[in-house]
Design a protein around this motif. Sequence first.
Motif, PDB file in Angstrom:
ATOM      1  N   UNK A 148       0.991  -1.120  -0.163  1.00  0.00           N
ATOM      2  CA  UNK A 148       0.010  -0.076  -0.022  1.00  0.00           C
ATOM      3  C   UNK A 148       0.902   1.282  -0.058  1.00  0.00           C
ATOM      4  N   UNK A 149       0.384   2.212  -0.512  1.00  0.00           N
ATOM      5  CA  UNK A 149       1.136   3.585  -0.425  1.00  0.00           C
ATOM      6  C   UNK A 149       1.752   3.867   0.818  1.00  0.00           C
ATOM      7  N   UNK A 150       2.867   4.284   1.152  1.00  0.00           N
ATOM      8  CA  UNK A 150       3.348   4.603   2.297  1.00  0.00           C
ATOM      9  C   UNK A 150       4.062   3.508   2.940  1.00  0.00           C
ATOM     10  N   UNK A 151       3.997   2.285   2.392  1.00  0.00           N
ATOM     11  CA  UNK A 151       4.747   1.089   2.754  1.00  0.00           C
ATOM     12  C   UNK A 151       6.185   1.227   2.203  1.00  0.00           C
ATOM     13  N   UNK A 152       6.859  -0.006   2.698  1.00  0.00           N
ATOM     14  CA  UNK A 152       8.095  -0.038   2.284  1.00  0.00           C
ATOM     15  C   UNK A 152       8.211  -1.525   1.768  1.00  0.00           C
ATOM     16  N   UNK A 204      17.521   9.088  -9.027  1.00  0.00           N
ATOM     17  CA  UNK A 204      16.582   9.984  -9.603  1.00  0.00           C
ATOM     18  C   UNK A 204      15.697  10.719  -8.680  1.00  0.00           C
ATOM     19  N   UNK A 205      15.554  12.154  -9.303  1.00  0.00           N
ATOM     20  CA  UNK A 205      14.895  12.843  -8.270  1.00  0.00           C
ATOM     21  C   UNK A 205      13.453  12.538  -7.744  1.00  0.00           C
ATOM     22  N   UNK A 206      12.877  11.635  -8.444  1.00  0.00           N
ATOM     23  CA  UNK A 206      11.723  11.136  -8.102  1.00  0.00           C
ATOM     24  C   UNK A 206      11.807  10.183  -6.881  1.00  0.00           C
ATOM     25  N   UNK A 207      12.927   9.410  -6.690  1.00  0.00           N
ATOM     26  CA  UNK A 207      13.024   8.629  -5.575  1.00  0.00           C
ATOM     27  C   UNK A 207      13.805   9.216  -4.338  1.00  0.00           C
ATOM     28  N   UNK A 249      11.261   3.278   0.657  1.00  0.00           N
ATOM     29  CA  UNK A 249      10.252   3.550   1.640  1.00  0.00           C
ATOM     30  C   UNK A 249       9.317   4.504   1.128  1.00  0.00           C
ATOM     31  N   UNK A 250       8.444   4.779   1.969  1.00  0.00           N
ATOM     32  CA  UNK A 250       7.350   5.878   1.430  1.00  0.00           C
ATOM     33  C   UNK A 250       6.855   5.496  -0.006  1.00  0.00           C
ATOM     34  N   UNK A 251       6.472   4.398  -0.082  1.00  0.00           N
ATOM     35  CA  UNK A 251       6.021   4.126  -1.657  1.00  0.00           C
ATOM     36  C   UNK A 251       4.857   4.767  -2.238  1.00  0.00           C
ATOM     37  N   UNK A 252       4.899   5.060  -3.478  1.00  0.00           N
ATOM     38  CA  UNK A 252       3.742   5.825  -4.083  1.00  0.00           C
ATOM     39  C   UNK A 252       3.417   5.062  -5.044  1.00  0.00           C
ATOM     40  N   UNK A 253       1.888   5.132  -5.396  1.00  0.00           N
ATOM     41  CA  UNK A 253       1.599   4.349  -6.535  1.00  0.00           C
ATOM     42  C   UNK A 253       2.350   4.834  -7.771  1.00  0.00           C
ATOM     43  N   UNK A 254       2.726   5.579  -7.991  1.00  0.00           N
ATOM     44  CA  UNK A 254       3.516   5.916  -9.338  1.00  0.00           C
ATOM     45  C   UNK A 254       4.827   5.146  -9.345  1.00  0.00           C
ATOM     46  N   UNK A 255       5.260   4.567  -8.259  1.00  0.00           N
ATOM     47  CA  UNK A 255       6.619   3.633  -8.174  1.00  0.00           C
ATOM     48  C   UNK A 255       6.236   2.304  -8.623  1.00  0.00           C
ATOM     49  N   UNK A 292       4.400  -3.269  -7.026  1.00  0.00           N
ATOM     50  CA  UNK A 292       3.054  -2.730  -7.321  1.00  0.00           C
ATOM     51  C   UNK A 292       2.680  -2.134  -5.850  1.00  0.00           C
ATOM     52  N   UNK A 293       2.261  -0.732  -6.138  1.00  0.00           N
ATOM     53  CA  UNK A 293       1.675   0.013  -4.895  1.00  0.00           C
ATOM     54  C   UNK A 293       0.520   0.564  -5.079  1.00  0.00           C
ATOM     55  N   UNK A 294      -0.286   0.231  -4.348  1.00  0.00           N
ATOM     56  CA  UNK A 294      -1.730   0.506  -4.198  1.00  0.00           C
ATOM     57  C   UNK A 294      -2.113   1.756  -3.543  1.00  0.00           C
TER      58      UNK A 294
END
Length: 122
Positions: A13-17, A61-64, A84-90, A119-121
């Motif tokens: 899930x988003x926010x997970x690691x 990368x700037x995005x991570x 960490x702090x995973x996002x759906x766009x990851x 996969x990040x939901x």
Amino acid sequence: QVQLVESGGGLRQAGGSLRLSCKASGRTFNRYAMGWFRQAPGKEREFVAAMRWSGGIIGYADSVKGRFTISRDNTRNTVSLQMNSLKPEDTAVYYCAAAEIYSRSSSQWDYWGQGTQVTVSS
């Protein structure tokens, strides 16, 4: 030749690691730069993080930046990516790569793993 095998992908899930690992075999591991790239559906493969064989240069990368950490253990021939702090766009297939020369361009990398799905939901 260098063979690379990734592991550790999955669903979060988003926010997970999540922690990805890459085991290298073949030629002398500690002479190569090691990196992670990712490819989302319909998009080009993009740079995520990489480091020189000595660990002296580490790029993100700037995005991570600030969320992902790359590390390597030359005694175990492994490179890891702590996410960490995973996002759906990851969400993407993540690839481990090895190269004689550090670069942010995927075309400059010599060896690739088979990829692992992240996969990040939301």
